[in-house]
Design an enzyme around this catalytic site. Structure first.
Site, PDB file in Angstrom:
ATOM      1  N   SER A 127       0.839  -1.204   0.000  1.00  0.00           N
ATOM      2  CA  SER A 127       0.000   0.000   0.000  1.00  0.00           C
ATOM      3  C   SER A 127       0.867   1.244   0.000  1.00  0.00           C
ATOM      4  O   SER A 127       1.986   1.250   0.550  1.00  0.00           O
ATOM      5  CB  SER A 127      -0.857  -0.027   1.269  1.00  0.00           C
ATOM      6  OG  SER A 127      -1.433   1.235   1.506  1.00  0.00           O
ATOM      7  N   TYR A 152      -2.091  -1.633  10.996  1.00  0.00           N
ATOM      8  CA  TYR A 152      -2.335  -2.110   9.626  1.00  0.00           C
ATOM      9  C   TYR A 152      -1.182  -1.675   8.716  1.00  0.00           C
ATOM     10  O   TYR A 152      -0.592  -2.481   7.996  1.00  0.00           O
ATOM     11  CB  TYR A 152      -3.671  -1.558   9.096  1.00  0.00           C
ATOM     12  CG  TYR A 152      -3.749  -1.552   7.592  1.00  0.00           C
ATOM     13  CD1 TYR A 152      -4.004  -2.725   6.890  1.00  0.00           C
ATOM     14  CD2 TYR A 152      -3.511  -0.384   6.856  1.00  0.00           C
ATOM     15  CE1 TYR A 152      -4.034  -2.736   5.507  1.00  0.00           C
ATOM     16  CE2 TYR A 152      -3.538  -0.389   5.480  1.00  0.00           C
ATOM     17  CZ  TYR A 152      -3.799  -1.559   4.805  1.00  0.00           C
ATOM     18  OH  TYR A 152      -3.817  -1.558   3.438  1.00  0.00           O
ATOM     19  N   LYS A 156       2.120  -3.796   6.616  1.00  0.00           N
ATOM     20  CA  LYS A 156       2.548  -3.694   5.216  1.00  0.00           C
ATOM     21  C   LYS A 156       4.055  -3.441   5.140  1.00  0.00           C
ATOM     22  O   LYS A 156       4.757  -4.042   4.330  1.00  0.00           O
ATOM     23  CB  LYS A 156       1.783  -2.578   4.498  1.00  0.00           C
ATOM     24  CG  LYS A 156       0.296  -2.857   4.322  1.00  0.00           C
ATOM     25  CD  LYS A 156       0.031  -4.072   3.448  1.00  0.00           C
ATOM     26  CE  LYS A 156      -1.428  -4.456   3.376  1.00  0.00           C
ATOM     27  NZ  LYS A 156      -1.673  -5.780   2.786  1.00  0.00           N
ATOM     28  N   GLY A 300      -5.031  11.205  11.683  1.00  0.00           N
ATOM     29  CA  GLY A 300      -4.158  10.244  11.005  1.00  0.00           C
ATOM     30  C   GLY A 300      -4.215  10.313   9.486  1.00  0.00           C
ATOM     31  O   GLY A 300      -3.432   9.645   8.811  1.00  0.00           O
TER      32      GLY A 300
HETATM   33  C1  UD1 Z   1      -6.750   3.975   3.895  1.00  0.00           C
HETATM   34  C2  UD1 Z   1      -5.361   3.576   4.229  1.00  0.00           C
HETATM   35  C3  UD1 Z   1      -4.799   2.709   3.126  1.00  0.00           C
HETATM   36  C4  UD1 Z   1      -5.701   1.534   2.907  1.00  0.00           C
HETATM   37  C5  UD1 Z   1      -7.088   2.047   2.563  1.00  0.00           C
HETATM   38  C6  UD1 Z   1      -8.050   0.890   2.348  1.00  0.00           C
HETATM   39  C7  UD1 Z   1      -3.835   5.011   5.466  1.00  0.00           C
HETATM   40  C8  UD1 Z   1      -3.111   6.299   5.488  1.00  0.00           C
HETATM   41  N1  UD1 Z   1      -4.547   4.761   4.391  1.00  0.00           N
HETATM   42  O1  UD1 Z   1      -6.678   4.886   2.805  1.00  0.00           O
HETATM   43  O2  UD1 Z   1      -3.530   2.259   3.454  1.00  0.00           O
HETATM   44  O3  UD1 Z   1      -5.184   0.742   1.878  1.00  0.00           O
HETATM   45  O4  UD1 Z   1      -7.566   2.869   3.609  1.00  0.00           O
HETATM   46  O5  UD1 Z   1      -8.455   0.315   3.531  1.00  0.00           O
HETATM   47  O6  UD1 Z   1      -3.765   4.251   6.381  1.00  0.00           O
HETATM   48  N2  UD1 Z   1     -13.182  10.308   3.669  1.00  0.00           N
HETATM   49  C9  UD1 Z   1     -14.241  11.157   3.927  1.00  0.00           C
HETATM   50  N3  UD1 Z   1     -15.410  10.632   4.386  1.00  0.00           N
HETATM   51  C10 UD1 Z   1     -15.567   9.295   4.593  1.00  0.00           C
HETATM   52  C11 UD1 Z   1     -14.494   8.423   4.312  1.00  0.00           C
HETATM   53  C12 UD1 Z   1     -13.303   8.964   3.866  1.00  0.00           C
HETATM   54  O7  UD1 Z   1     -14.136  12.373   3.772  1.00  0.00           O
HETATM   55  O8  UD1 Z   1     -16.667   8.876   5.018  1.00  0.00           O
HETATM   56  C13 UD1 Z   1     -11.915  10.869   3.163  1.00  0.00           C
HETATM   57  C14 UD1 Z   1     -10.725  10.575   4.067  1.00  0.00           C
HETATM   58  O9  UD1 Z   1     -10.607  11.547   5.051  1.00  0.00           O
HETATM   59  C15 UD1 Z   1      -9.597  10.597   3.050  1.00  0.00           C
HETATM   60  C16 UD1 Z   1     -10.236  10.087   1.756  1.00  0.00           C
HETATM   61  O10 UD1 Z   1     -11.640  10.265   1.931  1.00  0.00           O
HETATM   62  O11 UD1 Z   1      -9.165  11.905   2.860  1.00  0.00           O
HETATM   63  C17 UD1 Z   1      -9.962   8.621   1.460  1.00  0.00           C
HETATM   64  O12 UD1 Z   1     -10.258   7.876   2.623  1.00  0.00           O
HETATM   65  P1  UD1 Z   1     -10.309   6.268   2.624  1.00  0.00           P
HETATM   66  O13 UD1 Z   1     -11.198   5.783   1.537  1.00  0.00           O
HETATM   67  O14 UD1 Z   1     -10.623   5.835   4.008  1.00  0.00           O
HETATM   68  O15 UD1 Z   1      -8.844   5.826   2.218  1.00  0.00           O
HETATM   69  P2  UD1 Z   1      -7.414   6.262   2.824  1.00  0.00           P
HETATM   70  O16 UD1 Z   1      -7.537   6.758   4.200  1.00  0.00           O
HETATM   71  O17 UD1 Z   1      -6.769   7.126   1.821  1.00  0.00           O
END
Ligand code: UD1
Length: 344
Positions: A127, A152, A156, A300
């Site tokens: 990842s 997690y 990785k 985070g």
């Molecule tokens: C995270 C993990 C990544 C993992 C992936 C899949 C980290 C830094 N990243 O990615 O390693 O492979 O999950 O499990 O650990 N968001 C919203 N509203 C929501 C959900 C998300 O605004 O309801 C935003 C988050 O703040 C972020 C973006 O959307 O900015 C993407 O979030 P998300 O889909 O959870 O993925 P990552 O955090 O990038």
């Protein structure tokens, strides 16, 4: 037949799409999965798309006895793709022992069994989380890795190190580490897709569940970041494109196209897309409005990260092809299919 591939965790989101692409490319697939985060009907979806039902072994890859039985019963496996892992960042903070035990034992078992059974190539699901917050974007594979912010993410990083150590020790295997950016979307047929357990932690499943009315409102975590529209930036990669990267990675190892025993590739589009832009693309392509609100930052979260995929483009000959709008449409079609089936 090009070869026989064991897909560990092949019933999950990325594993099922990769099984489809492997079968389309002429590989024979054996799936091993404990169904902890998936269900048996995924096999029907794979069969409807490809016309082939892959062999399926219900087992836990941490169970060495079951794994030996699998290799004895399915002789001649040439390659393994390891998708079998727990993957929820938040849950890993609550259950670190479970995460380390599960993710690392699976890897150790597979690496130990490979030389015993003459398996040559290994593809590992890594990842972009290994990079932490990048100093600059797009990020290349030689950028420094940074201390993981969750168990997690740590699994990785440690897994990448374990694979490197095993190869350095002289194990007669080859490995490719694929560092995925943010996999989203579903197969265009909507026969397979992402099926999150409970309330989704990731953006796109939450968005599509809100669009269909399962969730009331999408919360956008932070719109005061140092980015053009204030929301975080990611590299959203279509899951079918991502699946195809595994096929070329395996072909590279099995056809001896690589000199090096261990290689690492970023698997992303190369485009940074903000959370707001993703929401806009969804609304534009589907015509469906998504109720949303802007809330506090999620602790985070990385502010911005996107891939430089040049190495994968040039060395693997792989490139992300789907447009963001097509990917959004596929995610929506899948969500609607889940509704038709009465699942969600
Ligand atoms: C995270 C993990 C990544 C993992 C992936 C899949 C980290 C830094 N990243 O990615 O390693 O492979 O999950 O499990 O650990 N968001 C919203 N509203 C929501 C959900 C998300 O605004 O309801 C935003 C988050 O703040 C972020 C973006 O959307 O900015 C993407 O979030 P998300 O889909 O959870 O993925 P990552 O955090 O990038």
């Amino acid at each position: 037949m090009k070869g026989k591939i064991l897909v560990a965790g092949g019933m999950g989101f990325i594993g099922s799409h990769t099984t489809v692409e492997l079968q389309n490319a002429g590989f024979e697939v054996v799936i091993v999965d404990n169904l902890s985060n998936s269900n048996i009907e995924v096999l029907d979806g794979i069969e409807r798309i490809t016309g082939i039902r892959p062999a399926f072994v219900e087992a836990d890859c941490t169970d060495m006895v079951a794994m030996r039985r699998l290799f004895d019963e399915h002789k001649g496996i040439n390659g393994i793709i390891d998708f079998a892992a727990s993957k929820a960042v938040g849950e890993s903070m609550q259950k670190p022992i479970m995460y380390y035990r599960n993710n690392l034992n699976i890897l150790l078992n597979l690496l130990e069994l490979m030389p015993e059974y003459g398996v040559k190539g290994f593809v590992f699901s890594s990842s972009c989380t290994v990079y932490g917050e990048p100093d600059h974007n797009p990020i290349t594979e030689d950028a420094p890795t940074k201390k993981a912010t969750s168990p997690y993410g740590a699994t990785k990083q440690v897994s990448e190190d374990i694979i490197a150590d095993v190869i350095r020790s002289g194990s007669p295997i080859k490995a490719i580490l694929l560092r995925y950016f943010n996999p989203i979307g579903a197969h265009p047929s909507a026969e397979i897709g992402e099926l999150p357990n409970g309330v989704p932690a990731n953006l796109v499943p939450y968005l599509t569940q809100t669009a269909i009315g399962v969730r009331k409102e999408l919360s956008i975590f932070g719109n005061d970041y140092d980015t053009p529209d204030g929301t975080c930036i990611r590299d959203f990669i279509n899951v079918v494109d991502l699946a195809k990267a595994h096929v070329v990675a395996l072909e590279r190892m099995l056809d001896n196209k690589s000199e090096e025993a261990l290689e690492v590739f970023n698997i992303g589009t190369g485009d940074g897309v903000s959370v707001q832009q993703l929401l806009d693309a969804f609304e534009r392509s589907t015509g469906v409005k998504v109720p949303h609100k802007y809330v506090a930052r999620r602790p985070g979260d990385i502010v911005k990260i996107w891939a430089d995929p040049k190495k994968a483009n040039e060395v693997l000959g792989w490139k992300a092809e789907a447009t963001l709008d097509d990917t959004m449409l596929s995610a929506w079609k899948w969500q609607q299919r889940l509704r038709e089936r009465g699942i969600m």
